[in-house]
Design a protein around this motif. Structure first.
Motif, PDB file in Angstrom:
ATOM      1  N   ALA A  73      -9.351  14.796  85.004  1.00 14.81           N
ATOM      2  CA  ALA A  73      -9.393  14.724  86.470  1.00 14.81           C
ATOM      3  C   ALA A  73     -10.844  14.858  86.919  1.00 14.81           C
ATOM      4  CB  ALA A  73      -8.549  15.830  87.080  1.00 14.81           C
TER       5      ALA A  73
ATOM      6  N   TYR B 118      -8.506  14.698  98.032  1.00 17.06           N
ATOM      7  CA  TYR B 118      -8.843  15.320  96.742  1.00 17.06           C
ATOM      8  C   TYR B 118     -10.173  16.057  96.836  1.00 17.06           C
ATOM      9  CZ  TYR B 118      -9.742  15.611  91.682  1.00 17.06           C
ATOM     10  OH  TYR B 118     -10.006  16.050  90.394  1.00 17.06           O
TER      11      TYR B 118
ATOM     12  N   LEU C 264      -2.450  15.261  90.677  1.00 15.80           N
ATOM     13  CA  LEU C 264      -1.530  14.238  90.171  1.00 15.80           C
ATOM     14  C   LEU C 264      -1.758  12.890  90.857  1.00 15.80           C
ATOM     15  CD1 LEU C 264       1.776  16.257  89.760  1.00 15.80           C
ATOM     16  CD2 LEU C 264       0.253  15.422  87.958  1.00 15.80           C
ATOM     17  N   ASP C 265      -1.993  12.902  92.153  1.00 15.36           N
ATOM     18  CA  ASP C 265      -2.279  11.643  92.844  1.00 15.36           C
ATOM     19  C   ASP C 265      -3.526  10.981  92.261  1.00 15.36           C
ATOM     20  OD1 ASP C 265      -0.099  11.818  94.487  1.00 15.36           O
ATOM     21  OD2 ASP C 265      -1.212  12.415  96.281  1.00 15.36           O
ATOM     22  N   LYS C 266      -4.551  11.787  92.016  1.00 16.05           N
ATOM     23  CA  LYS C 266      -5.804  11.238  91.491  1.00 16.05           C
ATOM     24  C   LYS C 266      -5.621  10.719  90.065  1.00 16.05           C
ATOM     25  CE  LYS C 266      -9.246  11.247  93.313  1.00 16.05           C
ATOM     26  NZ  LYS C 266      -9.968  10.202  94.090  1.00 16.05           N
ATOM     27  N   MET C 267      -4.954  11.501  89.231  1.00 12.03           N
ATOM     28  CA  MET C 267      -4.818  11.106  87.827  1.00 12.03           C
ATOM     29  C   MET C 267      -3.868   9.926  87.647  1.00 12.03           C
ATOM     30  SD  MET C 267      -4.916  14.806  85.930  1.00 12.03           S
ATOM     31  CE  MET C 267      -4.918  14.103  84.294  1.00 12.03           C
ATOM     32  N   LEU C 268      -2.878   9.808  88.526  1.00 15.52           N
ATOM     33  CA  LEU C 268      -1.951   8.666  88.466  1.00 15.52           C
ATOM     34  C   LEU C 268      -2.477   7.459  89.240  1.00 15.52           C
ATOM     35  CD1 LEU C 268       1.431  10.585  88.873  1.00 15.52           C
ATOM     36  CD2 LEU C 268       0.465   9.619  86.770  1.00 15.52           C
ATOM     37  N   LYS C 269      -3.682   7.625  89.801  1.00 11.64           N
ATOM     38  CA  LYS C 269      -4.369   6.544  90.508  1.00 11.64           C
ATOM     39  C   LYS C 269      -3.545   5.993  91.666  1.00 11.64           C
ATOM     40  CE  LYS C 269      -7.095   5.361  86.471  1.00 11.64           C
ATOM     41  NZ  LYS C 269      -7.466   4.358  85.458  1.00 11.64           N
ATOM     42  N   ARG C 270      -2.898   6.908  92.359  1.00 12.18           N
ATOM     43  CA  ARG C 270      -2.190   6.499  93.562  1.00 12.18           C
ATOM     44  C   ARG C 270      -3.214   6.171  94.639  1.00 12.18           C
ATOM     45  NH1 ARG C 270       1.850  11.584  92.801  1.00 12.18           N
ATOM     46  NH2 ARG C 270       3.429  10.545  91.523  1.00 12.18           N
TER      47      ARG C 270
ATOM     48  N   GLU D 173      -2.085  20.903  92.903  1.00 15.75           N
ATOM     49  CA  GLU D 173      -1.317  20.079  91.966  1.00 15.75           C
ATOM     50  C   GLU D 173      -1.028  18.680  92.514  1.00 15.75           C
ATOM     51  OE1 GLU D 173       2.903  19.953  89.566  1.00 15.75           O
ATOM     52  OE2 GLU D 173       1.890  21.869  89.783  1.00 15.75           O
TER      53      GLU D 173
END
Length: 202
Positions: free
Chosen positions: A173, A132, A112-118, A108
């Motif tokens: 994702a 990831y 989330l990091d990938k989808m929020l482009k952190r 998770e």
């Protein structure tokens, strides 16, 4: 004390995972829908139950259980007749817990990091999941033998991991939807009658 579970739910939340698990476990439950737009998850009454104001939340035998992975693991043990977790003393229980905690601690956060482009962390940074790509590769290796994370045994870990892969794939994702291993796994778990009942009852 009543065996009936009080299930605090909103279909636009992680509570969908708990809903599926309740159906898999054949647990007796009543659903209380909380309207996010009306702020019903932030009322004093609900915050007295879950101070985080988050869903899912369940109350069973007078005990509050929060956090999706914890709820899923709790239900598997509370309703052992459903066969959704290896028995105490079974070595497979270690693998089962491995994937439950992988879902919460690695999959998770990585998604989330990938989808929020952190921004990516430095290679030596103390980030729990590594990268990831490592997370997806590890999960793909585990699922390749199939059909489930514990081989032939469908378990609560598949409810958790399967929900996360399905959700992340639907929302774009990278590396999930379109991959044959992940697509086949999602198709298997979402074809289960309990999943269909939970989604129909959203």
């Amino acid at each position: 004390m009543s065996e009936e579970i009080t299930f605090y739910h909103n279909p636009r939340s992680r509570a969908q995972m708990a809903h599926w698990m309740l159906e898999e476990a054949a647990a007796p439950y009543k659903t209380i829908i909380l309207d996010f737009e009306k702020g019903e998850h932030k009322t004093p009454e609900f915050l007295a139950i879950n101070p985080m104001g988050k869903l899912p939340t369940i109350v069973h035998r007078g005990t509050v259980v929060t956090e999706t992975g914890a709820i899923i693991a709790y239900l598997a043990d509370a309703f052992p007749e459903a066969g959704l977790a290896p028995a105490m003393g079974d070595a497979a229980r270690g693998t089962y817990f491995r994937w439950l905690f992988f879902g919460a601690g690695c999959l998770e956060p990585a998604i989330l990091d990938k989808m929020l482009k952190r921004p990516d962390a430095e290679p030596k940074a103390a980030i729990g999941y590594g990268s990831y790509e490592d997370v997806l590769s590890t999960l793909k290796d585990a699922l390749t033998p199939g059909p489930y994370l514990l081989g032939s045994l469908f378990s609560a870990a598949d409810v958790y991991i399967g929900s996360q892969i399905n959700w992340a794939g639907m929302f774009g994702a990278p590396g999930l939807k379109g991959d044959p291993v992940f697509d086949a796994y999602v198709a298997r778990v979402t074809d289960r009658p309990a999943y269909k009942r939970a989604m129909a009852g959203m």
